[in-house]
Write a protein that holds these residues in place. Structure first.
Motif, PDB file in Angstrom:
ATOM      1  N   GLY A   1       0.800  -1.222   0.000  1.00 42.68           N
ATOM      2  CA  GLY A   1       0.000   0.000   0.000  1.00 42.68           C
ATOM      3  C   GLY A   1       0.829   1.266   0.000  1.00 42.68           C
ATOM      4  N   ASP A   2       0.127   2.385  -0.039  1.00 45.61           N
ATOM      5  CA  ASP A   2       0.780   3.692  -0.111  1.00 45.61           C
ATOM      6  C   ASP A   2       1.593   3.991   1.142  1.00 45.61           C
ATOM      7  N   GLN A   3       1.108   3.536   2.315  1.00 40.77           N
ATOM      8  CA  GLN A   3       1.856   3.776   3.555  1.00 40.77           C
ATOM      9  C   GLN A   3       3.229   3.112   3.497  1.00 40.77           C
ATOM     10  N   THR A   4       3.247   1.867   3.054  1.00 43.07           N
ATOM     11  CA  THR A   4       4.515   1.146   2.959  1.00 43.07           C
ATOM     12  C   THR A   4       5.416   1.776   1.904  1.00 43.07           C
TER      13      THR A   4
ATOM     14  N   GLY B   1      -7.261 -14.173   7.404  1.00 46.96           N
ATOM     15  CA  GLY B   1      -6.573 -12.936   7.052  1.00 46.96           C
ATOM     16  C   GLY B   1      -5.134 -13.169   6.628  1.00 46.96           C
ATOM     17  N   PHE B   2      -4.617 -12.223   5.835  1.00 49.84           N
ATOM     18  CA  PHE B   2      -3.227 -12.262   5.383  1.00 49.84           C
ATOM     19  C   PHE B   2      -2.554 -10.982   5.855  1.00 49.84           C
ATOM     20  N   ASP B   3      -1.529 -11.146   6.699  1.00 55.09           N
ATOM     21  CA  ASP B   3      -0.862  -9.988   7.310  1.00 55.09           C
ATOM     22  C   ASP B   3       0.580  -9.867   6.839  1.00 55.09           C
ATOM     23  N   GLY B   4       0.829 -10.273   5.590  1.00 55.68           N
ATOM     24  CA  GLY B   4       2.188 -10.236   5.072  1.00 55.68           C
ATOM     25  C   GLY B   4       2.776  -8.837   5.074  1.00 55.68           C
ATOM     26  N   GLU B   5       2.056  -7.881   4.483  1.00 56.23           N
ATOM     27  CA  GLU B   5       2.579  -6.515   4.414  1.00 56.23           C
ATOM     28  C   GLU B   5       2.754  -5.916   5.802  1.00 56.23           C
ATOM     29  N   GLY B   6       1.761  -6.124   6.667  1.00 56.86           N
ATOM     30  CA  GLY B   6       1.842  -5.562   8.012  1.00 56.86           C
ATOM     31  C   GLY B   6       3.047  -6.071   8.784  1.00 56.86           C
TER      32      GLY B   6
ATOM     33  N   ILE C   1      10.780  -4.345   9.184  1.00 55.94           N
ATOM     34  CA  ILE C   1      11.755  -3.409   8.599  1.00 55.94           C
ATOM     35  C   ILE C   1      11.868  -2.166   9.474  1.00 55.94           C
ATOM     36  N   SER C   2      10.732  -1.654   9.930  1.00 51.83           N
ATOM     37  CA  SER C   2      10.746  -0.484  10.812  1.00 51.83           C
ATOM     38  C   SER C   2      11.489  -0.778  12.110  1.00 51.83           C
ATOM     39  N   TYR C   3      11.311  -1.982  12.635  1.00 53.41           N
ATOM     40  CA  TYR C   3      11.972  -2.360  13.893  1.00 53.41           C
ATOM     41  C   TYR C   3      13.487  -2.402  13.744  1.00 53.41           C
ATOM     42  N   VAL C   4      13.968  -3.073  12.696  1.00 52.64           N
ATOM     43  CA  VAL C   4      15.419  -3.260  12.567  1.00 52.64           C
ATOM     44  C   VAL C   4      16.145  -1.990  12.128  1.00 52.64           C
TER      45      VAL C   4
ATOM     46  N   LEU D   1      -2.533   7.763  16.450  1.00 50.64           N
ATOM     47  CA  LEU D   1      -1.458   7.387  17.380  1.00 50.64           C
ATOM     48  C   LEU D   1      -0.095   7.480  16.697  1.00 50.64           C
ATOM     49  N   ASN D   2      -0.004   7.039  15.446  1.00 52.48           N
ATOM     50  CA  ASN D   2       1.253   7.146  14.708  1.00 52.48           C
ATOM     51  C   ASN D   2       1.666   8.600  14.513  1.00 52.48           C
ATOM     52  N   TRP D   3       0.675   9.478  14.341  1.00 54.50           N
ATOM     53  CA  TRP D   3       0.954  10.910  14.194  1.00 54.50           C
ATOM     54  C   TRP D   3       1.681  11.454  15.423  1.00 54.50           C
ATOM     55  N   MET D   4       1.287  10.992  16.598  1.00 51.50           N
ATOM     56  CA  MET D   4       1.892  11.497  17.824  1.00 51.50           C
ATOM     57  C   MET D   4       3.222  10.820  18.153  1.00 51.50           C
ATOM     58  N   CYS D   5       3.343   9.539  17.832  1.00 46.87           N
ATOM     59  CA  CYS D   5       4.533   8.782  18.241  1.00 46.87           C
ATOM     60  C   CYS D   5       5.687   8.865  17.249  1.00 46.87           C
ATOM     61  N   SER D   6       5.417   9.296  16.014  1.00 45.31           N
ATOM     62  CA  SER D   6       6.485   9.396  15.014  1.00 45.31           C
ATOM     63  C   SER D   6       7.260  10.695  15.196  1.00 45.31           C
ATOM     64  N   ASN D   7       8.566  10.631  14.922  1.00 39.68           N
ATOM     65  CA  ASN D   7       9.403  11.825  14.965  1.00 39.68           C
ATOM     66  C   ASN D   7      10.506  11.691  13.924  1.00 39.68           C
ATOM     67  N   ASP D   8      11.467  12.595  13.960  1.00 41.94           N
ATOM     68  CA  ASP D   8      12.532  12.582  12.956  1.00 41.94           C
ATOM     69  C   ASP D   8      13.395  11.329  13.046  1.00 41.94           C
ATOM     70  N   GLU D   9      13.503  10.750  14.235  1.00 41.10           N
ATOM     71  CA  GLU D   9      14.370   9.588  14.440  1.00 41.10           C
ATOM     72  C   GLU D   9      13.615   8.269  14.312  1.00 41.10           C
ATOM     73  N   THR D  10      12.342   8.275  14.657  1.00 40.52           N
ATOM     74  CA  THR D  10      11.566   7.035  14.673  1.00 40.52           C
ATOM     75  C   THR D  10      10.263   7.222  13.909  1.00 40.52           C
ATOM     76  N   THR D  11       9.977   6.274  13.021  1.00 42.21           N
ATOM     77  CA  THR D  11       8.716   6.294  12.286  1.00 42.21           C
ATOM     78  C   THR D  11       7.901   5.071  12.689  1.00 42.21           C
ATOM     79  N   THR D  12       6.734   5.309  13.271  1.00 41.29           N
ATOM     80  CA  THR D  12       5.860   4.198  13.635  1.00 41.29           C
ATOM     81  C   THR D  12       4.856   3.994  12.504  1.00 41.29           C
ATOM     82  N   ILE D  13       4.658   2.761  12.145  1.00 47.02           N
ATOM     83  CA  ILE D  13       3.734   2.439  11.061  1.00 47.02           C
ATOM     84  C   ILE D  13       3.085   1.099  11.358  1.00 47.02           C
ATOM     85  N   SER D  14       1.782   1.051  11.211  1.00 49.55           N
ATOM     86  CA  SER D  14       1.037  -0.178  11.473  1.00 49.55           C
ATOM     87  C   SER D  14       0.071  -0.415  10.327  1.00 49.55           C
TER      88      SER D  14
END
Length: 502
Positions: A83-86, A185-190, A196-199, A442-455
């Motif tokens: 998707g567009d987020q990824t 359900g298929f949660d491959g992309e998630g 990738i975000s974690y590592v 929630l991602n809007w509040m928790c994301s910053n220049d150093e860390t990007t949260t994405i679900s």
């Protein structure tokens, strides 16, 4: 002599011509046809050869193209697409990541393999490799001591790694009619995007949930989404801690049923006034909530007495207090708002802005009712009809609040007036709309220049729910039970009348 030679040649030519003319007419026609067929056959062979060469060249060109240009995902759930987020996340990726697919050669899961191709094509920093456990039996031990099932993934970036087990990619449940497991359900992309975000992130944000006031427990679906976004969840008791920890990326206050203390109110305000982030849910209660309301009032909003009743049939489902509000595009949920999902919000209270908002505070509407909405003050009256003491709308049901501070800090608050937003059953009625909106804010509040949260939510393999407002239900009832049968009756009568006259 020369004249004699020319005369002889001329005479020989005439004799040869006579011999030809002596051939039967049938033979001469046959010879002519043979020459014609030979000529046309040569052209056909040449054209066929050119066409075959063109087809081969086109296939070679298409084969050399990335699959995103040469293959199209026609599956209903878009299992083979990202998707567009990824895509947006991968464009910002600046670290090399290797994704290992642990599988015996020839036993690859085609859906996962195709999905991994999309990741590799979308970013030059993504590399995909297959590791056969038969050929490399000790490979997985470099990253985990647990058994790794076939078609599991190991995502690696430098010294950081994460195992995505195959059982987490496909979601399943038990059908209690047959007592058999079925894939839902298929949660491959998630899972892959989360890994990738974690590592590639150094520090994981921490979400502290306030405890000690009868708060609701997080719904399991929302909790899994938060963990997938690589956000740690920790409980917080401000009576013992006395302050919000410094490592808090966000504070979650989930519908307390009793009021917070004066000291807790001061600790929360101190945290927010220093650039803190908070996601707040509230439910209607007859309990006095003075300190809780004081936190909200400090940022220019307050709750309206009672429960909101919607008077516009296009803005509620089933019952007038099962609200289907208008979703407004703001920074907190801009990505979600553009996707066209419904939000279902039962038993919500209205939000109104106070008159004494500071100039540095900005309140944006996330969810709003129609102009026909009103707040039912006496919720025990047994009637949803508007009474004289009810409060006229429209109302906000969700807001985002920002305050610009010194030192480039910014306070961010997202406030929703119904914790039912997070209930799985309510969320399913709008095909995951509530879930996606909550995670977006929630991602809007928790994301910053150093860390990007994405679900990324999983892709359901079950039948999607069709969300119908009360207006839609009435419209289709009239069509199915009135207009369509009536049209057939009129047509039938006209046919009968025409035949009778004939």
């Amino acid at each position: 002599m020369k004249m004699t030679e020319k005369w002889k040649e001329k005479k020989a030519h005439k004799e040869e011509k006579k011999v030809k003319e002596k051939k039967p007419l049938k033979q001469r026609i046959k010879d002519s046809m043979n020459k014609k067929y030979l000529k046309n056959g040569s052209y056909s062979v040449i054209i066929s050869a050119v066409f075959i060469v063109i087809v081969i060249v086109i296939n070679m060109i298409v084969g050399a193209l990335p699959t995103k240009y040469s293959e199209f995902d026609v599956s209903e759930q878009k299992l083979y697409s990202i998707g567009d987020q990824t895509k947006s996340f991968l464009k910002k990726l600046d670290k090399d990541v290797t994704i290992y697919q642990v599988v015996k050669s020839g036993s690859e899961d085609e859906t996962i393999s195709k999905l991994l191709e999309k990741y590799a094509e979308e970013s030059d920093h993504i590399k995909v490799e297959e590791k056969d456990p038969v050929v490399n039996p000790k490979f997985t031990s470099e990253y985990t001591s647990d058994d790794v099932s076939s078609n599991s993934l190991i995502v690696v970036c430098g010294d950081r790694s994460k195992v995505v087990d195959y059982s987490n990619i496909y979601e399943s449940s038990i059908d209690y009619n047959t007592y058999q497991s079925q894939t839902i359900g298929f949660d491959g992309e998630g899972q892959i995007t989360s890994a990738i975000s974690y590592v590639t992130s150094e520090d994981m944000p921490v979400l502290y949930t306030l405890d000690g006031h009868g708060e609701k427990e997080l719904d399991s679906t929302i909790q899994e989404d938060i963990q997938k976004a690589n956000i740690d969840i920790k409980s917080l008791n401000l009576i013992t801690e006395e302050s919000v920890p410094d490592d808090a990326a966000c504070l979650l206050i989930n519908a307390p049923t009793t009021d917070i203390s004066e000291a807790e109110k001061d600790a929360i305000l101190e945290y927010l006034e220093n650039g803190g982030k908070a996601m707040i849910f509230s439910d209607y209660t007859t309990e006095s909530m003075d300190n809780f309301d004081a936190v909200l009032k400090n940022y220019g909003v307050e709750r309206v007495d009672g429960i909101v009743i919607e008077g516009d049939t296009q803005h509620y489902a089933q019952m007038p207090y099962y609200l289907v509000p208008t979703v407004n595009s703001t920074d907190a949920i801009s990505d979600f708002a553009s996707q066209g999902y419904y939000v279902l919000m039962p038993y919500a209270q209205g939000i109104k802005k106070t008159d004494d908002i500071r100039d540095t505070v900005t309140v944006n509407s996330l969810l709003t009712t129609s102009d026909s909405a009103y707040s039912k003050v006496d919720v025990n009256s047994g009637s949803v009809d508007k009474a004289d003491d009810d409060v006229d709308g429209p109302f906000d049901l969700g807001v985002s609040i920002t305050e610009t501070l010194d030192d480039d800090k910014e306070t961010q608050i997202v406030y929703y007036t119904s914790s039912n937003l997070m209930e799985s059953q309510i969320n399913q009625m709008v095909s995951g709309g509530n879930e996606q909106m909550i995670m977006s804010s929630l991602n809007w509040m928790c994301s910053n220049d150093e860390t990007t949260t994405i679900s990324i939510p999983s892709k359901s393999l079950e039948v999607s729910y069709l969300t119908l407002t009360a207006y839609d239900v009435s419209f289709w009832k009239i069509c199915v039970m009135g207009l369509i049968p009536g049209a057939f009756l009129v047509i039938g009568f006209m046919v009968w009348l025409k035949r009778r006259k004939a």
